[in-house]
Scaffold this motif. Structure first.
Motif, PDB file in Angstrom:
ATOM      1  N   ASP A 271      -3.708   9.003   2.717  1.00 37.78           N
ATOM      2  CA  ASP A 271      -3.705   8.100   3.859  1.00 37.78           C
ATOM      3  C   ASP A 271      -3.072   6.793   3.398  1.00 37.78           C
ATOM      4  O   ASP A 271      -3.548   6.137   2.485  1.00 37.78           O
ATOM      5  CB  ASP A 271      -5.161   7.901   4.304  1.00 37.78           C
ATOM      6  CG  ASP A 271      -5.254   6.923   5.459  1.00 37.78           C
ATOM      7  OD1 ASP A 271      -4.245   6.275   5.761  1.00 37.78           O
ATOM      8  OD2 ASP A 271      -6.349   6.832   6.042  1.00 37.78           O
TER       9      ASP A 271
ATOM     10  N   SER B  88      -2.682   3.758   4.680  1.00 36.75           N
ATOM     11  CA  SER B  88      -3.382   2.472   4.769  1.00 36.75           C
ATOM     12  C   SER B  88      -4.474   2.378   3.705  1.00 36.75           C
ATOM     13  O   SER B  88      -4.711   1.320   3.119  1.00 36.75           O
ATOM     14  CB  SER B  88      -3.981   2.303   6.166  1.00 36.75           C
ATOM     15  OG  SER B  88      -4.972   3.274   6.366  1.00 36.75           O
ATOM     16  N   LEU B  89      -5.090   3.525   3.442  1.00 37.25           N
ATOM     17  CA  LEU B  89      -6.125   3.557   2.405  1.00 37.25           C
ATOM     18  C   LEU B  89      -5.499   3.249   1.050  1.00 37.25           C
ATOM     19  O   LEU B  89      -6.044   2.505   0.230  1.00 37.25           O
ATOM     20  CB  LEU B  89      -6.747   4.959   2.386  1.00 37.25           C
ATOM     21  CG  LEU B  89      -8.164   5.076   1.839  1.00 37.25           C
ATOM     22  CD1 LEU B  89      -9.104   4.216   2.640  1.00 37.25           C
ATOM     23  CD2 LEU B  89      -8.616   6.526   1.873  1.00 37.25           C
TER      24      LEU B  89
ATOM     25  N   ALA C 183      -4.772  -0.399   0.828  1.00 38.54           N
ATOM     26  CA  ALA C 183      -6.018  -1.146   0.655  1.00 38.54           C
ATOM     27  C   ALA C 183      -6.508  -1.021  -0.781  1.00 38.54           C
ATOM     28  O   ALA C 183      -6.888  -2.011  -1.414  1.00 38.54           O
ATOM     29  CB  ALA C 183      -7.072  -0.621   1.624  1.00 38.54           C
ATOM     30  N   GLY C 184      -6.449   0.201  -1.286  1.00 40.17           N
ATOM     31  CA  GLY C 184      -6.892   0.432  -2.658  1.00 40.17           C
ATOM     32  C   GLY C 184      -6.054  -0.362  -3.637  1.00 40.17           C
ATOM     33  O   GLY C 184      -6.580  -1.062  -4.510  1.00 40.17           O
TER      34      GLY C 184
ATOM     35  N   GLU D 129     -12.361  12.128  -0.608  1.00 41.06           N
ATOM     36  CA  GLU D 129     -12.890  11.908   0.731  1.00 41.06           C
ATOM     37  C   GLU D 129     -13.877  10.746   0.757  1.00 41.06           C
ATOM     38  O   GLU D 129     -13.824   9.882   1.610  1.00 41.06           O
ATOM     39  CB  GLU D 129     -13.630  13.166   1.184  1.00 41.06           C
ATOM     40  CG  GLU D 129     -12.944  13.959   2.267  1.00 41.06           C
ATOM     41  CD  GLU D 129     -13.624  15.306   2.409  1.00 41.06           C
ATOM     42  OE1 GLU D 129     -14.741  15.347   2.955  1.00 41.06           O
ATOM     43  OE2 GLU D 129     -13.052  16.291   1.915  1.00 41.06           O
TER      44      GLU D 129
ATOM     45  N   GLY E 246     -12.023   7.341  -1.430  1.00 40.12           N
ATOM     46  CA  GLY E 246     -10.562   7.238  -1.428  1.00 40.12           C
ATOM     47  C   GLY E 246     -10.055   5.876  -1.849  1.00 40.12           C
ATOM     48  O   GLY E 246      -9.210   5.750  -2.736  1.00 40.12           O
ATOM     49  N   ARG E 247     -10.616   4.841  -1.248  1.00 35.15           N
ATOM     50  CA  ARG E 247     -10.128   3.498  -1.530  1.00 35.15           C
ATOM     51  C   ARG E 247     -10.300   3.145  -3.001  1.00 35.15           C
ATOM     52  O   ARG E 247      -9.407   2.580  -3.623  1.00 35.15           O
ATOM     53  CB  ARG E 247     -10.885   2.521  -0.646  1.00 35.15           C
ATOM     54  CG  ARG E 247     -10.414   1.114  -0.820  1.00 35.15           C
ATOM     55  CD  ARG E 247     -10.866   0.267   0.338  1.00 35.15           C
ATOM     56  NE  ARG E 247     -10.495  -1.128   0.069  1.00 35.15           N
ATOM     57  CZ  ARG E 247     -10.587  -2.072   0.976  1.00 35.15           C
ATOM     58  NH1 ARG E 247     -11.008  -1.795   2.192  1.00 35.15           N
ATOM     59  NH2 ARG E 247     -10.249  -3.307   0.673  1.00 35.15           N
TER      60      ARG E 247
ATOM     61  N   TYR F 272      -7.687   5.042  -5.105  1.00 37.68           N
ATOM     62  CA  TYR F 272      -6.360   4.423  -5.051  1.00 37.68           C
ATOM     63  C   TYR F 272      -6.357   3.090  -5.787  1.00 37.68           C
ATOM     64  O   TYR F 272      -5.367   2.713  -6.404  1.00 37.68           O
ATOM     65  CB  TYR F 272      -5.893   4.279  -3.604  1.00 37.68           C
ATOM     66  CG  TYR F 272      -5.557   5.618  -2.996  1.00 37.68           C
ATOM     67  CD1 TYR F 272      -4.559   6.408  -3.561  1.00 37.68           C
ATOM     68  CD2 TYR F 272      -6.261   6.120  -1.908  1.00 37.68           C
ATOM     69  CE1 TYR F 272      -4.263   7.657  -3.044  1.00 37.68           C
ATOM     70  CE2 TYR F 272      -5.973   7.372  -1.382  1.00 37.68           C
ATOM     71  CZ  TYR F 272      -4.972   8.132  -1.958  1.00 37.68           C
ATOM     72  OH  TYR F 272      -4.693   9.370  -1.447  1.00 37.68           O
TER      73      TYR F 272
END
Lengths: 319, 141, 510
Positions: free
Chosen positions: C3, C5-6, C9-10, C357, C360-361, C364
């Motif tokens: 993802d 955006s994730l 963000a990460g 799941e 995730g953030r 990343y």
């Protein structure tokens, strides 16, 4: 073993109430001037393993609770045997605490001629974590419980089960004997290696103690049977071996022990402090992260459990 | 003059035979035919070592090097110092043993410059002790 | 699927001063620990894990990963300057790094090592980030039968490491093979060659053997050189002087090793992705493969930059790839990864199939930290190598005794008992005898490292197939690997014996 478990639960309940009512730091009765030096934790396994992680967590929580300085040392070798044997030669002053597994005290003395100790040579402070032994298989295999698995094995003539240590074959052999079917243990170095064989589909099932829980939660694996005396909270539908009509339950614990002749009041002090830590919210939360519980059996409970388990494995391994 | 390679070949061959005839039977459980047979790999090792020893005897080269006597003496001195230090470690503790080891090295190396000698003698053991015991929290005895 | 955006963000989580500081500290700590013989990265990580209890999760994980990454760079330094590997995985670097340093180009050798280490690490991190999931599936499909075939292939590759005499090299390898059988056997857990010593039940301690035969035997040789009457070799390697060309690596020189680095990177990544092997094996195998693939294999071992590139790229590529089985399956690939697992767990995160799941953030963020750590490694490395070069310019009479004492203390800490020291000293003596009489220590160590995996895989394969060799026909990957082994024995074996290949002087590089 069922009655033993009830005993464990009630003991835990007593401890919890004790902590809830009294002030935590003052809960333990320690002799004046104890410890007066660094307390040593000797872990019977290498750095980074499950026993090591638990030992270090208990040590750091204990330091906070008591203000003692605790030095954690790893003395790996022979499933904790090297550490336990070393403990025998130490002064029984309660300053050296061994962190071992059930294999160290109840299996090692039966299988290794060189071990030089029995479970009677130690005094027990309590336990730190229950291992969730289970027989698990890949979710996309055509069997979801023990009966279906056995049926498959009978049809094919044999089934393979990967195990993390050669001593785990006890359970495999017992199941095979009970159902009159050929089950082949495939031994690997550690549970993680055994899990890999099962996840890759190279074996039909595996015996695991902790790491399979997240696989079950993710729906990748199913628990065919629970080996512990009670059903596991993460797999409520999987029957225990006892429920399947077998006279077998396997339980694993992380055990805290000291030399046998340690003075009574020091034993009381150490075991009460240990119970204080294992019953704390902080520690419970830490274990919940690994889907585990402490199940601290206390000093008498541990000693009785170890004695019973030793008789049990002595019989199984003598065959 | 015996060829050094050929002599080594004889030693290796002897070791291989000792493995097969004595060490493996006496110190390894043997369950022939079983996939779990613990003696399989040790036996394979024995056969390979014996065969290679024999090959070395046959195909020995004449130009193989032999160490100088002085060098062998030096190595044995250092090894002895290390073994003695290890034996005394549980009795005396790390710092005294380490200083002893440093004195031995300085003597063996014939260091004469007082400042460097002092630094080796005092600075090195203290540095190692500080590193392991204080910074890393690993007890050394 | 990732993802986006994730992912952003990460990544942006990492770029705070707080996290950057921990990455920097981790890299510095790792490089220092890696460069000190006797101190292992595993030890550093085991110590660092409790330090991170109080940190927030991303900072803690970033710190630990940075320590690990710093260590792979640091280990090469003493290999090059002293012929004393700081970590076992950098032992292959010493084979060309030390001769190059001896020729008066220590800075150049260290720069080759640093650049290729960072290159290998960075590339395998990118592979991890982009391809973790499919690679993990491939690694899982490698069952005991395929692993057995892979181990056989790895053993044939050892023949590139045997040195002058093939027979002696094979003797060394078979001694390693034998030593690896000491301890409880993998099938029935009966003691083998333990002579009543409980300490030997888990086998001869690997780290003590490698410190002894690789680092300590190097220290002993250094000490012996100091005893020689001519005092010209007073400090280990002369740092000062040398032209500008001897102190830098140009881009053209770096680029010349691209095929070596590519092969090394592939070997390192494959070995890293399969749980249970490790970076020492990767370094040696890559060295051997690259030596055999070269037009002029004799140049290896004389200070050839390709040797340094082969070893460093491969052992660093393992570090990133090792996280593939950990992050996707929850299976740690080696001890360093197992220590990361315990750090994850302490922060309430269970590595496994749900990791991406649920976290995730964070993952990343961790990937971001890994990339940042690589560039930190490059920067800190530039500074550290000057520092170490300065340290090593002290007289050998202080450097070598210090290295000896560090190995002594390190061996004690491994087992928590003097037993480790005795193993280490025996290995050092054995290593000295082998070196003196022309037996390859490297062949010995690689065989020692590979054999347990081979034995266990053979055992599992026999149990799974019920001892039926025809089952092999159902495992095409294993068949291909065995075919490659046979080919490499036939094709690469005899070729080594033709020293006339070297009559054409070839320029270094491709």
């Amino acid at each position: 073993m069922k009655s033993l478990n009830k005993f464990t639960l009630s003991l835990a309940a007593v401890c919890v109430t004790g902590i809830a009512t009294g002030t935590a730091a003052m809960a333990a009765n320690c002799p004046a001037g104890f410890p007066g030096a660094n307390v040593n934790f000797q872990v019977g396994y290498g750095a980074g393993g499950g026993t090591d992680t638990v030992a270090r967590k208990v040590a750091s929580d204990l330091e906070v609770a008591t203000g003692w300085t605790i030095v954690v040392q790893n003395k790996p070798g022979a499933s904790g045997g090297v550490m336990a044997k070393g403990l025998l030669g130490r002064k029984a002053d309660g300053l050296t605490i061994g962190v071992a597994s059930n294999t160290t005290v109840v299996i090692n003395p039966h299988v290794n001629a060189d071990i030089g100790y029995t479970h009677n040579d130690f005094a027990y402070l309590g336990t730190g974590m229950v291992l969730n032994y289970g027989l698990v298989a890949l979710a996309d295999k055509p069997y979801d419980n023990l009966e279906e698995f056995i049926a498959m094995a009978k049809e094919k003539g044999r089934a393979t089960i990967s195990v993390g240590a050669a001593t785990h074959t006890i359970a495999v052999d017992a199941i095979a004997e009970h159902y009159g079917v050929k089950l082949v243990s495939v031994p690997g170095k550690g549970s993680a290696a055994a899990l890999k064989e099962a996840l890759g589909g190279h074996v039909d099932a595996t015996i695991q103690s902790t790491v399979h829980v997240s696989q079950i939660k993710a729906g990748k694996m199913v628990q065919l049977a629970t080996l512990t005396p009670n059903r596991a909270p993460y797999a409520p539908d999987a029957k225990t071996l006892l429920e399947n009509g077998m006279d077998l339950s396997i339980e694993g614990h992380i055990i805290f022990l000291v030399a046998k002749d340690t003075p009574k009041e020091i034993l009381t002090c150490l075991s009460e402090h240990l119970a204080e830590v294992t019953n704390s919210d902080e520690y419970t939360k830490f274990l919940a992260g690994r889907s585990a519980v402490s199940g601290n059996m206390g000093p008498q409970g541990t000693a009785k459990w170890v004695a019973d388990a030793s008789v049990f494995y002595g019989k199984k391994l003598a065959k | 003059m015996i060829n050094a390679d050929r002599l080594q070949g004889v030693i290796v061959l002897g070791f291989g035979c000792a493995l097969l005839l004595w060490l493996v039977p006496a110190h390894v459980t043997s369950v022939p035919g079983d996939p779990l047979d613990p003696s399989l790999f040790p036996k394979v090792a024995g056969w390979i070592i014996a065969t290679l020893g024999l090959l070395l005897v046959v195909f020995a080269r004449s130009d193989s090097a032999v160490p100088a006597r002085q060098e062998v003496f030096g190595i044995l001195c250092f090894i002895t110092a290390l073994v003695v230090a290890a034996l005394f470690l549980p009795v005396l503790g790390f710092l005294p043993v380490a200083c002893g080891l440093m004195i031995a090295s300085l003597l063996l190396l014939r260091e004469r410059r007082p400042i460097w000698a002092a630094l080796t003698l005092v600075g090195v053991p203290f540095f190692v002790w500080f590193l392991f015991v204080v910074l890393l929290g690993r007890p050394l005895s | 699927m990732a993802d986006f955006s994730l992912l952003m963000a990460g990544f942006s989580d990492v770029f705070t001063l707080y996290n950057m500081l921990f990455i920097l500290c981790g890299v510095v700590l790792g490089q220092i620990v890696g460069a000190i013989p006797g101190l292992s990265i595993i030890m550093a990580l085991a110590i660092a894990v409790p330090l991170t209890y109080g940190l927030d999760t991303l900072a803690a994980i970033s710190f630990l990963i940075s320590v690990n990454k710093g260590g792979t760079v640091g280990g090469a330094v003493p290999s090059i300057l002293l012929n004393v590997p700081g970590t076992p995985e950098s032992a292959a670097t010493a084979m060309d790094g030390y001769p190059m340093a001896k020729k008066g180009k220590p800075m150049k050798a260290m720069k080759y090592a640093l650049y290729h280490s960072v290159l290998g690490d960075l590339s395998s991190d990118i592979v991890l980030i982009l391809l973790a999931a499919p690679l993990a599936v491939v690694a899982l499909k490698m069952g005991p039968i395929e692993i057995t075939a892979l181990m056989i292939l790895a053993f044939t590759v050892i023949s590139g490491l045997v040195g002058d005499s093939l027979i002696k090299g094979l003797i060394a390898a078979s001694m390693g093979f034998l030593l690896a059988t000491v301890g409880l056997d993998p099938g029935m857990a009966t003691p083998r060659f333990t002579f009543g010593l409980l300490e030997l039940y888990d086998g001869v301690p690997l780290t003590a053997v490698s410190i002894g035969s690789l680092a300590m035997s190097g220290v002993l040789l250094g000490l012996l050189n100091l005893r020689k009457p001519d005092k010209e070799q007073h400090s280990a390697v002369s740092i000062k002087g040398g032209s500008r060309e001897d102190n830098t690596v140009t881009f053209a020189e770096f680029w010349a090793n691209r095929y070596v680095a590519l092969r090394a990177f592939i070997i390192g990544t494959i070995i890293g992705a399969i749980p249970g092997l490790g970076s020492t094996t990767a370094g040696f195998l890559s060295y051997s493969v690259n030596k055999q693939a070269a037009k002029d294999p004799e140049a290896f071992g004389t200070g050839d930059p390709r040797g340094i590139a082969a070893s460093e790229t491969a052992n660093s590529a393992v570090v990133g790839a090792n996280l593939i089985p950990l992050l996707t399956l929850g299976i740690p690939g080696n001890i360093a990864a197992a220590l990361l697992v315990s750090a994850f767990i302490i922060h309430g995160i269970q590595p496994g199939p749900l990791l991406f799941e649920e976290q995730g953030r964070l993952i990343y963020g961790m990937f971001g930290a890994m990339l940042v750590a690589n560039f930190c490694n490059l920067g800190v490395g530039q500074f550290c190598m000057r520092f170490w070069a300065m340290v090593v310019s002290a007289p050998g009479t202080i450097i070598y005794p210090a290295a000896m004492l560090l190995c002594f203390a390190g061996a004690y800490v491994i087992t928590g008992a003097t037993f480790g020291i005795f193993v280490m000293v025996s290995a050092a003596l054995f290593g000295y005898v082998m070196r003196t009489f022309g037996y390859s220590i490297v062949a010995f160590i690689v065989a020692f490292l590979l054999t347990p995996q081979l034995e266990n895989s053979v055992l599992k394969a026999r149990l799974i197939t019920d001892d039926n060799p025809w089952e092999l026909l159902n495992h095409p990957v294993a068949l291909v690997l065995i075919a490659i082994s046979v080919a490499s024995m036939i094709y690469l074996g005899p070729r080594k014996k033709k020293p006339l290949d070297a009559e054409m002087p070839t320029p270094t590089g491709q």
